[in-house]
Scaffold this motif. Structure first.
Motif, PDB file in Angstrom:
ATOM      1  N   LEU A  14      31.695 -14.228  -9.061  1.00  0.00           N
ATOM      2  CA  LEU A  14      31.042 -13.463  -8.607  1.00  0.00           C
ATOM      3  C   LEU A  14      29.689 -14.359  -8.324  1.00  0.00           C
ATOM      4  O   LEU A  14      29.117 -14.320  -7.080  1.00  0.00           O
ATOM      5  N   HIS A  15      28.855 -14.894  -9.395  1.00  0.00           N
ATOM      6  CA  HIS A  15      27.974 -15.848  -9.228  1.00  0.00           C
ATOM      7  C   HIS A  15      28.303 -17.039  -8.517  1.00  0.00           C
ATOM      8  O   HIS A  15      27.614 -17.986  -7.983  1.00  0.00           O
ATOM      9  N   GLY A  16      29.242 -17.544  -9.200  1.00  0.00           N
ATOM     10  CA  GLY A  16      30.013 -18.969  -8.484  1.00  0.00           C
ATOM     11  C   GLY A  16      30.092 -18.660  -7.172  1.00  0.00           C
ATOM     12  O   GLY A  16      29.825 -19.637  -5.777  1.00  0.00           O
ATOM     13  N   THR A  18      29.023 -16.676  -4.916  1.00  0.00           N
ATOM     14  CA  THR A  18      27.662 -16.518  -4.580  1.00  0.00           C
ATOM     15  C   THR A  18      26.956 -17.375  -4.665  1.00  0.00           C
ATOM     16  O   THR A  18      26.320 -18.366  -2.852  1.00  0.00           O
ATOM     17  N   ALA A  19      26.845 -18.510  -5.450  1.00  0.00           N
ATOM     18  CA  ALA A  19      25.867 -19.423  -5.336  1.00  0.00           C
ATOM     19  C   ALA A  19      26.730 -20.781  -3.913  1.00  0.00           C
ATOM     20  O   ALA A  19      25.672 -21.239  -3.554  1.00  0.00           O
ATOM     21  N   ILE A  20      27.949 -21.125  -4.243  1.00  0.00           N
ATOM     22  CA  ILE A  20      28.284 -21.340  -3.381  1.00  0.00           C
ATOM     23  C   ILE A  20      27.738 -21.505  -1.995  1.00  0.00           C
ATOM     24  O   ILE A  20      27.510 -22.474  -0.626  1.00  0.00           O
ATOM     25  N   ARG A  79      21.101  -6.327 -18.470  1.00  0.00           N
ATOM     26  CA  ARG A  79      20.382  -6.946 -19.839  1.00  0.00           C
ATOM     27  C   ARG A  79      19.773  -8.560 -19.004  1.00  0.00           C
ATOM     28  O   ARG A  79      18.416  -9.044 -19.391  1.00  0.00           O
ATOM     29  N   GLN A  80      20.404  -9.359 -18.147  1.00  0.00           N
ATOM     30  CA  GLN A  80      20.412 -10.047 -17.728  1.00  0.00           C
ATOM     31  C   GLN A  80      19.239 -10.360 -16.581  1.00  0.00           C
ATOM     32  O   GLN A  80      18.703 -11.567 -16.766  1.00  0.00           O
ATOM     33  N   LEU A  81      19.186  -9.098 -15.936  1.00  0.00           N
ATOM     34  CA  LEU A  81      18.196  -9.306 -15.150  1.00  0.00           C
ATOM     35  C   LEU A  81      16.983  -9.085 -15.386  1.00  0.00           C
ATOM     36  O   LEU A  81      16.578  -8.901 -14.506  1.00  0.00           O
ATOM     37  N   GLY A  82      16.775  -8.987 -16.651  1.00  0.00           N
ATOM     38  CA  GLY A  82      15.612  -7.774 -16.673  1.00  0.00           C
ATOM     39  C   GLY A  82      14.486  -9.248 -17.487  1.00  0.00           C
ATOM     40  O   GLY A  82      13.690 -10.002 -17.165  1.00  0.00           O
ATOM     41  N   ARG A  83      15.244 -11.006 -16.879  1.00  0.00           N
ATOM     42  CA  ARG A  83      14.636 -12.251 -16.745  1.00  0.00           C
ATOM     43  C   ARG A  83      13.987 -12.402 -15.449  1.00  0.00           C
ATOM     44  O   ARG A  83      14.920 -12.041 -14.811  1.00  0.00           O
ATOM     45  N   ALA A  84      13.136 -12.845 -15.368  1.00  0.00           N
ATOM     46  CA  ALA A  84      12.166 -12.761 -14.610  1.00  0.00           C
ATOM     47  C   ALA A  84      12.648 -13.488 -13.435  1.00  0.00           C
ATOM     48  O   ALA A  84      12.374 -13.762 -12.189  1.00  0.00           O
ATOM     49  N   ALA A 127      11.599 -19.294   0.056  1.00  0.00           N
ATOM     50  CA  ALA A 127      12.208 -18.991  -1.226  1.00  0.00           C
ATOM     51  C   ALA A 127      12.977 -19.379  -1.949  1.00  0.00           C
ATOM     52  O   ALA A 127      13.307 -19.236  -3.338  1.00  0.00           O
ATOM     53  N   MET A 128      14.230 -19.182  -1.561  1.00  0.00           N
ATOM     54  CA  MET A 128      15.422 -19.164  -2.304  1.00  0.00           C
ATOM     55  C   MET A 128      15.323 -20.747  -2.495  1.00  0.00           C
ATOM     56  O   MET A 128      15.853 -20.682  -4.041  1.00  0.00           O
ATOM     57  N   ALA A 129      15.229 -21.957  -1.919  1.00  0.00           N
ATOM     58  CA  ALA A 129      14.743 -22.755  -2.568  1.00  0.00           C
ATOM     59  C   ALA A 129      14.260 -22.854  -4.086  1.00  0.00           C
ATOM     60  O   ALA A 129      13.829 -23.222  -5.357  1.00  0.00           O
ATOM     61  N   ALA A 131      13.173 -19.897  -6.223  1.00  0.00           N
ATOM     62  CA  ALA A 131      13.882 -19.364  -6.715  1.00  0.00           C
ATOM     63  C   ALA A 131      15.172 -20.120  -7.777  1.00  0.00           C
ATOM     64  O   ALA A 131      14.987 -19.910  -8.360  1.00  0.00           O
ATOM     65  N   VAL A 132      15.655 -20.836  -7.301  1.00  0.00           N
ATOM     66  CA  VAL A 132      16.734 -21.538  -7.622  1.00  0.00           C
ATOM     67  C   VAL A 132      15.455 -22.569  -8.626  1.00  0.00           C
ATOM     68  O   VAL A 132      16.443 -22.387  -9.553  1.00  0.00           O
ATOM     69  N   LEU A 133      15.521 -23.308  -7.896  1.00  0.00           N
ATOM     70  CA  LEU A 133      14.510 -24.521  -8.740  1.00  0.00           C
ATOM     71  C   LEU A 133      14.341 -23.326 -10.109  1.00  0.00           C
ATOM     72  O   LEU A 133      14.234 -24.044 -11.092  1.00  0.00           O
ATOM     73  N   GLY A 138      14.235 -22.199 -15.704  1.00  0.00           N
ATOM     74  CA  GLY A 138      13.913 -20.563 -16.860  1.00  0.00           C
ATOM     75  C   GLY A 138      15.398 -21.704 -17.541  1.00  0.00           C
ATOM     76  O   GLY A 138      15.441 -21.307 -19.158  1.00  0.00           O
ATOM     77  N   LEU A 139      16.710 -21.288 -17.090  1.00  0.00           N
ATOM     78  CA  LEU A 139      17.844 -21.546 -17.783  1.00  0.00           C
ATOM     79  C   LEU A 139      17.673 -23.166 -18.842  1.00  0.00           C
ATOM     80  O   LEU A 139      18.249 -22.542 -20.049  1.00  0.00           O
ATOM     81  N   LEU A 140      17.138 -24.150 -18.409  1.00  0.00           N
ATOM     82  CA  LEU A 140      16.441 -24.722 -18.994  1.00  0.00           C
ATOM     83  C   LEU A 140      16.233 -24.895 -20.317  1.00  0.00           C
ATOM     84  O   LEU A 140      16.327 -25.337 -21.211  1.00  0.00           O
ATOM     85  N   ALA A 141      15.119 -24.435 -20.113  1.00  0.00           N
ATOM     86  CA  ALA A 141      14.177 -24.190 -21.067  1.00  0.00           C
ATOM     87  C   ALA A 141      14.531 -23.328 -22.035  1.00  0.00           C
ATOM     88  O   ALA A 141      14.461 -23.697 -23.276  1.00  0.00           O
ATOM     89  N   ARG A 142      15.457 -22.256 -21.653  1.00  0.00           N
ATOM     90  CA  ARG A 142      15.540 -21.188 -22.721  1.00  0.00           C
ATOM     91  C   ARG A 142      16.907 -21.454 -23.294  1.00  0.00           C
ATOM     92  O   ARG A 142      17.237 -21.867 -24.468  1.00  0.00           O
ATOM     93  N   GLY A 143      17.811 -22.183 -22.580  1.00  0.00           N
ATOM     94  CA  GLY A 143      19.445 -22.403 -23.563  1.00  0.00           C
ATOM     95  C   GLY A 143      19.862 -23.984 -23.325  1.00  0.00           C
ATOM     96  O   GLY A 143      20.835 -24.443 -23.522  1.00  0.00           O
ATOM     97  N   PRO A 146      23.655 -26.774 -22.706  1.00  0.00           N
ATOM     98  CA  PRO A 146      25.202 -25.803 -22.564  1.00  0.00           C
ATOM     99  C   PRO A 146      25.280 -24.461 -22.208  1.00  0.00           C
ATOM    100  O   PRO A 146      25.910 -24.025 -21.931  1.00  0.00           O
ATOM    101  N   LEU A 147      23.411 -23.267 -21.528  1.00  0.00           N
ATOM    102  CA  LEU A 147      23.727 -22.446 -21.219  1.00  0.00           C
ATOM    103  C   LEU A 147      24.252 -22.629 -19.809  1.00  0.00           C
ATOM    104  O   LEU A 147      24.683 -21.771 -19.173  1.00  0.00           O
ATOM    105  N   ALA A 148      22.978 -23.403 -18.955  1.00  0.00           N
ATOM    106  CA  ALA A 148      23.660 -23.954 -17.811  1.00  0.00           C
ATOM    107  C   ALA A 148      25.279 -23.776 -17.229  1.00  0.00           C
ATOM    108  O   ALA A 148      25.159 -23.357 -16.711  1.00  0.00           O
ATOM    109  N   MET A 151      28.057 -20.941 -17.280  1.00  0.00           N
ATOM    110  CA  MET A 151      28.554 -20.175 -16.010  1.00  0.00           C
ATOM    111  C   MET A 151      29.152 -21.559 -15.703  1.00  0.00           C
ATOM    112  O   MET A 151      29.451 -20.643 -14.263  1.00  0.00           O
ATOM    113  N   VAL A 152      29.758 -22.269 -15.496  1.00  0.00           N
ATOM    114  CA  VAL A 152      30.470 -23.207 -14.684  1.00  0.00           C
ATOM    115  C   VAL A 152      31.193 -23.539 -15.198  1.00  0.00           C
ATOM    116  O   VAL A 152      32.536 -24.190 -14.895  1.00  0.00           O
ATOM    117  N   SER A 153      31.810 -23.685 -16.562  1.00  0.00           N
ATOM    118  CA  SER A 153      33.037 -23.648 -17.571  1.00  0.00           C
ATOM    119  C   SER A 153      33.922 -22.619 -16.797  1.00  0.00           C
ATOM    120  O   SER A 153      33.450 -21.396 -16.145  1.00  0.00           O
TER     121      SER A 153
END
Ligand code: HEM
Length: 179
Positions: A14-16, A18-20, A79-84, A127-129, A131-133, A138-143, A146-148, A151-153
């Protein structure tokens, strides 16, 4: 070693999708803006074609995907949606789709650029641009990568095949109803 991050297959699908859809809508929206508005600058080229129609079709395809993805995010993915940075990205998506639905095709063709809904739709595009940045930062700082990448694996663990989705939903509903 920290465990390798893993995203459930239903979320990845669903994420993939939507992102496309978001990427196509964002880019075709930029072309529409450049060709029919251009108050803050234009692209240095013109592509032939009915870009308003094309952008509208991408929006129509994106709507059901975004509804399913948002439904997933507020339930199984809560749970993941708790991250701003995740929540803000979903918020920008909802604003873009809601204002896009309220747009009328003829406004831009007739040069009617002062509609409030169109202003909000332009704001959602910016806002979309952002927010995605922020989402990616946020993902790269946190994980990190490997975390980014998680989602595409395309690897799927046992117990997370499409046939397991109804069971995952049942478990979620059961955990919610538990005392
Ligand atoms: C282009 C539009 C995008 C939108 C609208 C979007 C939206 C979201 C949302 C709402 C969530 C939370 C899902 C949940 O609650 O279960 C999320 C999570 C995630 N997204 Fe995106 N995303 C986008 C692009 C990307 C991109 C390009 C990547 C990079 C590969 C990415 C990687 C991730 C990852 C790894 C998570 C899980 C994060 C975590 O553990 O907190 N997203 N995304």
């Amino acid at each position: 070693m920290a465990p390798r991050p893993y995203q459930p297959s239903l979320l990845r699908l669903l994420h993939g999708a939507t992102a496309i859809g978001v990427a196509l809508a964002w880019l075709s929206g930029l072309i529409v803006y450049s060709q029919y508005d251009g108050r803050w600058g234009r692209l240095p080229f013109r592509w032939p074609g009915d870009w308003i129609d094309l952008h509208g079709s991408v929006g129509v395809a994106l709507l059901p995907l975004a509804v399913l993805f948002a439904a997933y995010a507020v339930t199984l993915g809560r749970r993941q949606l708790g991250r701003a940075s995740n929540a803000v990205t979903l918020g920008a998506l909802i604003l873009a789709i809601a204002t896009g639905k309220l747009m009328q095709e003829d406004w831009l063709r007739e040069g009617n650029l002062n509609q409030l809904v169109y202003g909000l739709h332009l704001l959602a595009w910016v806002a979309m641009a952002g927010a995605v940045l922020a989402h990616l930062a946020g993902l790269l700082a946190r994980g990190g990568w490997p975390l980014a990448r998680s989602m595409v694996s395309v690897k799927i663990r046992k117990g997370d095949l499409p046939g397991d989705w109804p069971e995952q939903l049942r478990r979620f509903l059961q955990s919610r109803n538990a005392p």
